[in-house]
Enzyme design. Sequence first.
Site, PDB file in Angstrom:
ATOM      1  N   LYS A 115       0.832  -1.211   0.000  1.00 45.23           N
ATOM      2  CA  LYS A 115       0.000   0.000   0.000  1.00 45.23           C
ATOM      3  C   LYS A 115       0.857   1.248   0.000  1.00 45.23           C
ATOM      4  O   LYS A 115       0.468   2.268  -0.562  1.00 45.23           O
ATOM      5  CB  LYS A 115      -1.000  -0.011   1.163  1.00 45.23           C
ATOM      6  CG  LYS A 115      -2.088  -1.063   0.941  1.00 45.23           C
ATOM      7  CD  LYS A 115      -3.426  -0.707   1.528  1.00 45.23           C
ATOM      8  CE  LYS A 115      -4.484  -1.683   1.024  1.00 45.23           C
ATOM      9  NZ  LYS A 115      -5.759  -1.635   1.672  1.00 45.23           N
ATOM     10  N   LYS A 197      -3.889 -10.222  -6.543  1.00 48.66           N
ATOM     11  CA  LYS A 197      -5.163 -10.395  -5.829  1.00 48.66           C
ATOM     12  C   LYS A 197      -6.256  -9.472  -6.391  1.00 48.66           C
ATOM     13  O   LYS A 197      -5.969  -8.334  -6.751  1.00 48.66           O
ATOM     14  CB  LYS A 197      -4.917 -10.046  -4.347  1.00 48.66           C
ATOM     15  CG  LYS A 197      -6.072 -10.339  -3.430  1.00 48.66           C
ATOM     16  CD  LYS A 197      -5.813  -9.804  -2.026  1.00 48.66           C
ATOM     17  CE  LYS A 197      -6.127  -8.337  -1.922  1.00 48.66           C
ATOM     18  NZ  LYS A 197      -6.738  -7.899  -0.648  1.00 48.66           N
ATOM     19  N   LYS A 200     -10.872  -4.475  -4.106  1.00 47.26           N
ATOM     20  CA  LYS A 200     -11.964  -3.525  -4.359  1.00 47.26           C
ATOM     21  C   LYS A 200     -11.439  -2.160  -4.773  1.00 47.26           C
ATOM     22  O   LYS A 200     -12.142  -1.402  -5.416  1.00 47.26           O
ATOM     23  CB  LYS A 200     -12.914  -3.437  -3.167  1.00 47.26           C
ATOM     24  CG  LYS A 200     -12.301  -3.072  -1.843  1.00 47.26           C
ATOM     25  CD  LYS A 200     -13.392  -2.848  -0.812  1.00 47.26           C
ATOM     26  CE  LYS A 200     -13.353  -3.808   0.348  1.00 47.26           C
ATOM     27  NZ  LYS A 200     -12.171  -3.709   1.213  1.00 47.26           N
TER      28      LYS A 200
HETATM   29  N1  AQP Z   1      -9.164 -11.372  -3.555  1.00 42.46           N
HETATM   30  C1  AQP Z   1      -9.524 -11.872  -2.390  1.00 42.46           C
HETATM   31  N2  AQP Z   1      -9.710 -13.199  -2.243  1.00 42.46           N
HETATM   32  C2  AQP Z   1     -10.084 -13.717  -1.047  1.00 42.46           C
HETATM   33  N3  AQP Z   1     -10.317 -12.979   0.050  1.00 42.46           N
HETATM   34  C3  AQP Z   1     -10.156 -11.649  -0.062  1.00 42.46           C
HETATM   35  N4  AQP Z   1     -10.308 -10.638   0.814  1.00 42.46           N
HETATM   36  C4  AQP Z   1     -10.030  -9.460   0.201  1.00 42.46           C
HETATM   37  N5  AQP Z   1      -9.696  -9.685  -1.076  1.00 42.46           N
HETATM   38  C5  AQP Z   1      -9.748 -11.029  -1.273  1.00 42.46           C
HETATM   39  C6  AQP Z   1     -10.740 -10.806   2.196  1.00 42.46           C
HETATM   40  O1  AQP Z   1     -11.890  -9.980   2.396  1.00 42.46           O
HETATM   41  C7  AQP Z   1     -11.895  -9.559   3.769  1.00 42.46           C
HETATM   42  C8  AQP Z   1     -12.128  -8.100   3.832  1.00 42.46           C
HETATM   43  O2  AQP Z   1     -11.044  -7.419   3.229  1.00 42.46           O
HETATM   44  P1  AQP Z   1     -10.728  -5.957   3.683  1.00 42.46           P
HETATM   45  O3  AQP Z   1     -11.891  -5.107   3.380  1.00 42.46           O
HETATM   46  O4  AQP Z   1     -10.290  -5.970   5.104  1.00 42.46           O
HETATM   47  O5  AQP Z   1      -9.531  -5.439   2.867  1.00 42.46           O
HETATM   48  P2  AQP Z   1      -8.456  -6.104   1.969  1.00 42.46           P
HETATM   49  O6  AQP Z   1      -8.013  -7.438   2.504  1.00 42.46           O
HETATM   50  O7  AQP Z   1      -7.347  -5.111   1.763  1.00 42.46           O
HETATM   51  O8  AQP Z   1      -9.343  -6.319   0.666  1.00 42.46           O
HETATM   52  P3  AQP Z   1      -9.360  -5.495  -0.660  1.00 42.46           P
HETATM   53  O9  AQP Z   1     -10.577  -5.893  -1.416  1.00 42.46           O
HETATM   54  O10 AQP Z   1      -8.043  -5.701  -1.365  1.00 42.46           O
HETATM   55  O11 AQP Z   1      -9.514  -3.985  -0.183  1.00 42.46           O
HETATM   56  P4  AQP Z   1      -8.639  -2.723  -0.546  1.00 42.46           P
HETATM   57  O12 AQP Z   1      -8.593  -2.674  -2.049  1.00 42.46           O
HETATM   58  O13 AQP Z   1      -9.362  -1.569   0.068  1.00 42.46           O
HETATM   59  O14 AQP Z   1      -7.288  -2.946   0.065  1.00 42.46           O
HETATM   60  C9  AQP Z   1     -10.560  -9.979   4.374  1.00 42.46           C
HETATM   61  O15 AQP Z   1     -10.751 -11.154   5.137  1.00 42.46           O
HETATM   62  C10 AQP Z   1      -9.712 -10.275   3.186  1.00 42.46           C
HETATM   63  O16 AQP Z   1      -8.722 -11.242   3.451  1.00 42.46           O
END
Ligand code: AQP
Length: 333
Positions: A115, A197, A200
Amino acid sequence: MFGEQKVCFSGVQPSGNLTIGNYLGAIKNFAEFSQHYKTFYCVVDEHAITVRQNPAELRRRTYETLALYMACGLDPEKNTLYVQSMVHEHAELAWLLNCFTMFGELSRMTQFKDKSAKHSDNINAGLFTYPVLMAADILLFQTDVVPVGIDQKQHVELCRDIANRLNQIYPDLFTVPEPIMAKSGKKIMSLAEPTKKMSKSDENTNAVVYILDDKDTIIRKFKRAVTDSEAEIRFSEDKPGVSNLMTIYSCFTGNTYDEIEREFAGKGYGDFKLAVGEATADALAPVQARFAELMADKAGLEAQMKRGAEEASYYARRTLSKIQKKLGFVQIR
Ligand code: AQP
């Protein structure tokens, strides 16, 4: 563990529209825990501001994330569903844990490295100490299990290290939590770059399938998904695009990789991608319908936020006051 009852905690950031990665890696698996655990599912808005957010969008997504929890099958009578910033003990415990977390440990976190590379103009202290707030989220409820996608496993492991460190100084202070990951779906990959990965916050919206995408959009995105130059539907490390689609198809249909290989033997990628798109859209349709109903009742969502925060605060206060006492803070009743 609270008394005799085992505890499950997890959270999702309202940092963007939720993806099928968030769904398959996390939310879809939350409901089953409510049968045997005291469950807390939080919309972690304080985590979301570690990267810049538009306030109106953050507010809207906070409502949406809570509504999605419920639309994905989390019954508020059986699960404590709430918003992190409404329970001030999260931020308070995070400060205390900061004083027991090492700079070197936080420097090793891969999400911080990723990040800070992505947001090089805003490498703020919150981005660095994000895992400490996450440890506070978890430890506040004396959590036994944390269902997460694989990207969050390192943070749960750090949380375990912090809990163990404090338990050595102040015996039996915290339950040491275990990360629990879905067998399949713990890491859903980007449709455009299948070695990365699905996230969002990805700027390429074609790389991401959102839980709320309509059927045509879902099918169009899968049609454009990157695969490879062969025409064989086979699960293999050297075929990350096809393997990712097989994982998604498997999660939504319950079919094993062997069954999927047999189902599509002799067929091309076009047929396969269409089937993945249809299975995804069909599985998400009831979630989307329920979501629309819940979002139409804003007062109902706010009542749930209030009730959820009160429930969560009751448990959070108990842990916070226990640790404050151990640390030597004066407590006057
Ligand atoms: N691609 C993924 N596959 C499986 N699990 C995923 N998670 C996120 N992306 C995947 C799981 O979703 C939960 C919530 O995630 P988060 O909102 O805490 O943030 P994150 O892990 O950083 O997910 P994002 O979508 O990548 O968000 P941004 O883009 O804002 O950083 C967690 O349990 C995560 O493991």
